[in-house]
Design an enzyme around this catalytic site. Sequence first.
Site, PDB file in Angstrom:
ATOM      1  N   CYS A   1      -7.428  -7.497  -3.030  1.00  0.00           N
ATOM      2  CA  CYS A   1      -7.597  -7.198  -1.604  1.00  0.00           C
ATOM      3  C   CYS A   1      -9.034  -6.843  -1.245  1.00  0.00           C
ATOM      4  CB  CYS A   1      -6.673  -6.056  -1.198  1.00  0.00           C
ATOM      5  SG  CYS A   1      -4.932  -6.469  -1.397  1.00  0.00           S
TER       6      CYS A   1
ATOM      7  N   CYS B   1       0.835  -1.211   0.000  1.00  0.00           N
ATOM      8  CA  CYS B   1       0.000   0.000   0.000  1.00  0.00           C
ATOM      9  C   CYS B   1       0.866   1.255   0.000  1.00  0.00           C
ATOM     10  CB  CYS B   1      -0.926   0.024   1.218  1.00  0.00           C
ATOM     11  SG  CYS B   1      -2.336  -1.082   1.118  1.00  0.00           S
TER      12      CYS B   1
ATOM     13  N   CYS C   1      -5.280   1.802   4.651  1.00  0.00           N
ATOM     14  CA  CYS C   1      -4.220   1.557   3.676  1.00  0.00           C
ATOM     15  C   CYS C   1      -3.006   2.439   3.884  1.00  0.00           C
ATOM     16  CB  CYS C   1      -4.758   1.741   2.272  1.00  0.00           C
ATOM     17  SG  CYS C   1      -5.645   3.267   2.078  1.00  0.00           S
TER      18      CYS C   1
HETATM   19  S1  SF4 Z   1      -4.854  -2.745  -1.461  1.00  0.00           S
HETATM   20 FE1  SF4 Z   1      -3.661  -4.651  -1.814  1.00  0.00          FE
HETATM   21  S2  SF4 Z   1      -2.865  -4.574  -3.931  1.00  0.00           S
HETATM   22 FE2  SF4 Z   1      -3.646  -2.519  -3.365  1.00  0.00          FE
HETATM   23  S3  SF4 Z   1      -1.847  -1.428  -2.712  1.00  0.00           S
HETATM   24 FE3  SF4 Z   1      -2.761  -2.290  -0.834  1.00  0.00          FE
HETATM   25  S4  SF4 Z   1      -1.866  -4.341  -0.553  1.00  0.00           S
HETATM   26 FE4  SF4 Z   1      -1.342  -3.622  -2.623  1.00  0.00          FE
END
Ligand code: SF4
Length: 242
Positions: free
Chosen positions: A198, A113, A223
Site C-alpha cells: 500500500c 486496516c 488507516c
Molecule cells: S495499509 Fe494496506 S496491507 Fe496494511 S493494513 Fe492497511 S490495507 Fe492492509
Amino acid sequence: MNETDFAALVAATKETLQRVADQFAPAVFASSLAAEDQVLTDMILRSKLPITIFTLETGRLHAETLAVLDRIKETYGYDVELYRPQPEAVEAYVKQNGLNAFYESVDMRKECCRIRKVEPLNRALQGKRAWVTGQRRAQSSTRAELHVQEQDEAHDMVKFNPLADWSEEDVWHYIRSNNVPYNVLHDRGFPSIGCEPCTRAIQPGEDVRAGRWWWENPESKECGLHVVDGKLIRIKPVSTTA
Ligand code: SF4
C-alpha cells in the site's frame, strides 16, 4: 529555521515528552518506525523516559521497515513491543476476499486496516492514560488541524503529537545531527511508509503522503488509527498547560 529556533523547537518537544511521562503514566508511543517516529524514539530512549514504544507489526511491512527494529536494538538496547493482528481475523479476510483485496474498494481497504492495525492498536492502548504519535501537521490535508495535545474521544485518553509543528526539514536536521537510525526506504523516494503493498515511492514535488494508498483520493487516506466512523478523532485540542 536557524539553529536557535531549532534548539527551542527540540527543547519544547522534549518538554512535552517529559510532561507525558510525568503526568500521564502509563503512556505509550505508537511508532510506525518512520523518520518522525525515530526522532521521538531517540528523545524518549536517550532521556530514559518511561514511555513504552510499540509498533503495529501488520504482517505486510517492508523488510527495510522491520530492519529498523534491529537498528533500534543496536543503538539503544531497546526492544520495541510488537502488536500483531489476530491470526484468525487475517485468515478469514484472506480466505473470503483474497490477500490483496484492499485494492478493490475503500471499504475493503479499511477492513484490512481495521484487522491489521486498528484492532491491535486498541489492544496496545488498553489501560493507558495517553498515547504519543509522530504525526505532523504538514504531512497532508487530513492532518492540517493537528494539535500537540488533543483529547482522543474514541479511546477516551489524551493523545500527544509532539512533532505537530515540525517541518520535514526539521525532522531530517534532527536525524542527521544526532545520528539517529532510520528506515533506508526514505532514501529511495518513500517519505511516508506504511505496509509494503500500500506504499509506493513518490516523484519530486508530490504530496508526502501521495505514495500511501495512491489509488484512493486524498480525503480517504487515513488507516483508521486516527479516524473513527469516517471522522478524525482529534476533536478537542487541549491546553498544553493541562
Ligand atoms: S495499509 Fe494496506 S496491507 Fe496494511 S493494513 Fe492497511 S490495507 Fe492492509
